[in-house]
Design an enzyme around this catalytic site. Structure first.
Site, PDB file in Angstrom:
ATOM      1  N   ILE A  91       5.897   3.178  -7.390  1.00 11.32           N
ATOM      2  CA  ILE A  91       4.770   3.569  -8.214  1.00 11.32           C
ATOM      3  C   ILE A  91       4.086   4.723  -7.491  1.00 11.32           C
ATOM      4  O   ILE A  91       3.849   4.658  -6.287  1.00 11.32           O
ATOM      5  CB  ILE A  91       3.811   2.385  -8.450  1.00 11.32           C
ATOM      6  CG1 ILE A  91       2.638   2.798  -9.357  1.00 11.32           C
ATOM      7  CG2 ILE A  91       3.318   1.788  -7.162  1.00 11.32           C
ATOM      8  CD1 ILE A  91       1.737   1.623  -9.735  1.00 11.32           C
ATOM      9  N   SER A  92       3.802   5.804  -8.204  1.00 11.23           N
ATOM     10  CA  SER A  92       3.239   7.003  -7.578  1.00 11.23           C
ATOM     11  C   SER A  92       1.830   6.744  -7.063  1.00 11.23           C
ATOM     12  O   SER A  92       1.125   5.856  -7.544  1.00 11.23           O
ATOM     13  CB  SER A  92       3.200   8.157  -8.593  1.00 11.23           C
ATOM     14  OG  SER A  92       4.494   8.529  -8.991  1.00 11.23           O
TER      15      SER A  92
END
Length: 416
Positions: A91-92
């Site tokens: 997940i960024s």
């Protein structure tokens, strides 16, 4: 002798304990909710230093990121960092998600296609800002979990599909906006065809570890591309991987633009991403060329950093050597958590962190000087991320002439 209680009194005692348990439970839930709310508020303040759209900031403050990461990662949910979510996918960092959302300029009437659902966090951020979100995830387990999560959290205008994002979602085309959160070498032709004329696409393009975040607009069937910044996303798999020119990383770390002579526009160095309070400066006295990377932070605890990722195969290499030229100016470390220097993080094939190391710190004021060190490479390593800057420390810190070398054997001898 213990007195006997009547049936009615027993019921009263049981009811009292049940009520007490309910009160304690509700108190615990309320305290936990308050903890996450304060964490989101702090995260929003950090993100607001670069992202200015009040609609995006409002969504950041309301979107519960801790519900979009594995249980083991929840303690890190509101730190500005990428986190592994399974299947070699991450997940960024929240800042990157917010920045991309702002750059997309979402409108209430927009129909948006997202490629790379992941855990669903980006789709959740877009949901209150647009009319409809269509999102595609190639990893089946992730796609199924994201669909269940988004439904449970009442993101009713988001539709999830498991499939190859390279092909888009033609049944629902055309789209006003397309956002891609994985990196192909080139823009997939189906996505170009499915973008509405006058529409916008945000997509990271390039090599496996050297990518540019591009804002693409479509006018009269033609594309105009603007490079916003360097970035680092997981590669797009499926058909995009088949078409990739360089299909495998050889695991040899190569620094891109370690002398900071190449830059995008004014002051943004090529090859470096997640820049915070960092600019390219120029000085004829710089150790390599005229340019160097300059960090300045006036607020204790705030980050002033730049990152670069590169392949590193721990099966082949036992250690890495890092050398760099440094110039501190009035650097103060502050509390025990703050640091100034080089941060090194090793990751495995699933993008989970294996270990970390640091090089420094440098404090006070001094002229340019060269430093070097070596770090052992964990055998599970497949990726290394080099971070430069002020990690909560204040003052100014300049870097130039960064070099990284991988050794197949452990080198003996002095090295500072």
């Amino acid at each position: 002798m213990v007195p006997k209680l009547s049936c009615a009194r027993w019921h009263a005692v049981v009811a009292m304990f049940l009520l007490l348990g309910l009160i304690l439970c509700r108190t615990g839930v309320a305290e936990e909710a308050d903890h996450w709310r304060r964490a989101r508020e702090q995260l929003t303040r950090i993100i607001s230093q670069g992202v200015k759209d009040p609609r995006v900031l409002a969504v950041v403050s309301k979107t519960e990121r801790h519900l979009f990461v594995p249980e083991s990662q929840r303690k890190n949910a509101y730190f500005d960092m990428s986190l592994p979510i399974g299947g070699g996918v991450t997940i960024s960092p929240p800042y990157v998600v917010a920045f991309m959302t702002e750059q997309l300029r979402p409108q209430p009437t927009d129909r948006v296609l997202e490629i790379g659902t992941g855990s669903g966090y980006q789709a959740a951020m877009l949901s209150p800002l647009v009319s409809e979100v269509y999102t595609i995830e190639i990893v089946e387990d992730l796609g199924r979990q994201a669909a269940e999560r988004l439904k449970r959290l009442a993101y009713d205008n988001v539709r999830v599909k498991v499939g190859d994002g390279f092909q888009g979602w033609p049944e629902h085309a055309p789209f006003d906006k397309i956002i891609v959160t994985c990196s192909p070498e080139k823009i997939p032709e189906p996505l170009i065809a499915q973008l509405k004329d006058g529409g916008t696409m945000l997509i990271p393009l390039g090599k496996r570890f050297e990518q540019s975040l591009c804002l693409v607009t479509k006018r009269d069937g033609k594309l105009k591309r603007e490079v916003l910044e360097s970035t680092f996303f997981v590669p797009m798999t499926g058909r995009a991987e088949v078409l990739r020119h360089q299909k495998q990383d050889d695991g040899v770390p190569i620094v891109v633009n370690g002398g900071f002579e190449q830059h995008i526009g004014q002051g943004t160095p090529m090859g470096w991403y997640n820049l915070r309070q960092a600019t390219v400066a120029s000085d004829s006295g710089a150790p390599e060329g005229k340019a160097y990377l300059h960090f300045e932070n006036k607020t204790p605890g705030r980050l002033a950093v730049a990152l670069q990722a590169m392949g590193l195969d721990g099966r082949r290499f036992k250690e890495i050597e890092i050398s760099v030229a440094v110039r501190p100016a009035n650097v103060m470390l502050g509390d025990k958590e703050s640091y100034s220097g080089v941060a090194v993080r090793f990751y495995d094939e699933q993008r989970a962190r294996v270990s970390a190391a640091r090089f420094g710190p440098w404090s006070g004021s001094a002229s340019w000087s060269e430093h070097g060190t070596r770090f052992r490479v964990p055998p599970e390593t497949r990726l290394v991320v080099i971070g430069l800057g002020l990690f909560g420390a204040t003052g100014e810190l300049a870097f130039d002439s960064l070099q990284v070398k991988a050794n197949q054997t452990v080198v003996k001898g002095p090295f500072d």
